[in-house]
Motif scaffolding. Structure first.
Motif, PDB file in Angstrom:
ATOM      1  N   ARG A  54       0.540 -26.322  13.772  1.00 15.57           N
ATOM      2  CA  ARG A  54       1.806 -27.392  13.918  1.00 15.57           C
ATOM      3  C   ARG A  54       1.538 -28.415  14.609  1.00 15.57           C
ATOM      4  O   ARG A  54       1.641 -28.232  15.689  1.00 15.57           O
ATOM      5  N   GLU A  55       2.442 -29.387  14.557  1.00 15.65           N
ATOM      6  CA  GLU A  55       2.172 -30.361  15.156  1.00 15.65           C
ATOM      7  C   GLU A  55       2.871 -30.332  16.423  1.00 15.65           C
ATOM      8  O   GLU A  55       2.483 -30.935  17.284  1.00 15.65           O
ATOM      9  N   ASP A  56       3.753 -29.365  16.351  1.00 16.60           N
ATOM     10  CA  ASP A  56       4.276 -29.512  17.545  1.00 16.60           C
ATOM     11  C   ASP A  56       4.188 -28.432  17.955  1.00 16.60           C
ATOM     12  O   ASP A  56       5.090 -27.820  19.644  1.00 16.60           O
ATOM     13  N   ILE A  57       3.637 -27.480  17.339  1.00 17.79           N
ATOM     14  CA  ILE A  57       3.591 -25.796  18.335  1.00 17.79           C
ATOM     15  C   ILE A  57       1.970 -25.206  17.575  1.00 17.79           C
ATOM     16  O   ILE A  57       1.919 -25.560  17.039  1.00 17.79           O
ATOM     17  N   GLU A  58       1.244 -24.478  18.528  1.00 21.83           N
ATOM     18  CA  GLU A  58       0.696 -23.272  18.347  1.00 21.83           C
ATOM     19  C   GLU A  58       0.746 -21.640  18.526  1.00 21.83           C
ATOM     20  O   GLU A  58       1.480 -21.814  19.633  1.00 21.83           O
TER      21      GLU A  58
END
Length: 189
Positions: A54-58
Motif C-alpha cells: 500500500r502507499e504507506d506500508i509493505e
C-alpha cells in the motif's frame, strides 16, 4: 507476488513471526490462530504468504493453512476491510466456521471478532454470500465442525475456545455425529 516461504523459525509472538531463509530474516504478520500451530524456535517451517503493498506500508502476512490465506485475500479485497481486520477474522474463526456464519447470517458471532462491529458484520454477510463456495459439500467434517462450534457458542462458550475444543474432538473421532462431537468438545472445556 510471493506464494510461500520455507525456512527456520527464528522468533514468534502472538501476531508476529520471523522466518530466516538463505540468510535473510522475514518479519511476518500472522493470525492469532497460527501462533499455536507454529513449531518450536529453530525448527523448519513452511507458511503461505500474502504480500500487501500500500502507499504507506509493505508487509508480508503468513498463514499455516492455504484456505486461511485465501480467505484473508478475499476479505481484504472488500471495501472497508483492511489487513488488520482480515487477520483478526482469520485468527478468530477457521474458514469453515466463517463460511457457516456468513451462510446463516450470524451477525452475533461475527461481531465478537475484535475490530468487527455489528455494521461491519452485516456488510460482510451481504458482500461475502456470493463470494464463498459451499465448502461443506467437499468435506462433511467441515459442516460438522461449524455446527458443533456454533452449538457450544450458543451455550455461552468463547468462540475460539469452542473452535479449539471441537477441532480436538474431531481429531479423536472424525466419524462421529454432531451430538457425540459436542459431548467430546464439552469434556475438553
Amino acid at each position: 507476488m510471493y506464494e510461500s516461504i520455507r525456512g527456520v523459525l527464528r522468533h514468534k509472538e502472538l501476531l508476529k513471526a520471523v522466518v530466516e531463509t538463505h540468510g535473510v530474516g522475514y518479519r511476518l504478520a500472522i493470525p492469532l490462530s497460527a501462533y499455536g500451530k507454529l513449531p518450536e524456535i529453530g525448527a523448519d517451517v513452511f507458511l503461505f504468504l500474502s504480500h500487501i503493498v500500500r502507499e504507506d506500508i509493505e508487509a508480508l502476512y503468513a498463514f499455516v493453512d492455504k484456505g486461511e490465506r485465501d480467505l484473508f485475500e478475499v476479505l481484504i479485497a472488500l471495501s472497508g476491510i483492511g489487513p488488520k481486520t482480515g487477520l483478526a477474522i482469520v485468527g478468530h474463526m477457521d474458514p469453515a466456521s466463517f463460511h457457516h456464519a456468513i451462510q446463516s447470517a450470524d451477525t452475533r458471532i461475527l461481531s465478537k471478532i475484535p475490530g468487527v462491529g455489528k455494521k461491519t458484520a452485516e456488510r460482510l454477510i451481504v458482500e461475502m454470500k456470493d463470494k464463498l463456495i459451499d465448502k461443506t459439500s467437499t468435506s462433511p467434517s467441515l459442516g460438522l465442525a461449524a455446527d458443533a462450534t456454533r452449538a457450544l457458542m450458543n451455550l455461552g462458550y468463547n468462540p475460539l475456545q469452542a473452535q479449539k475444543a471441537v477441532q480436538a474432538a474431531l481429531k479423536d473421532d472424525d466419524q462421529a455425529d454432531l451430538s457425540h462431537v459436542i459431548r467430546l468438545a464439552l469434556s475438553r472445556l
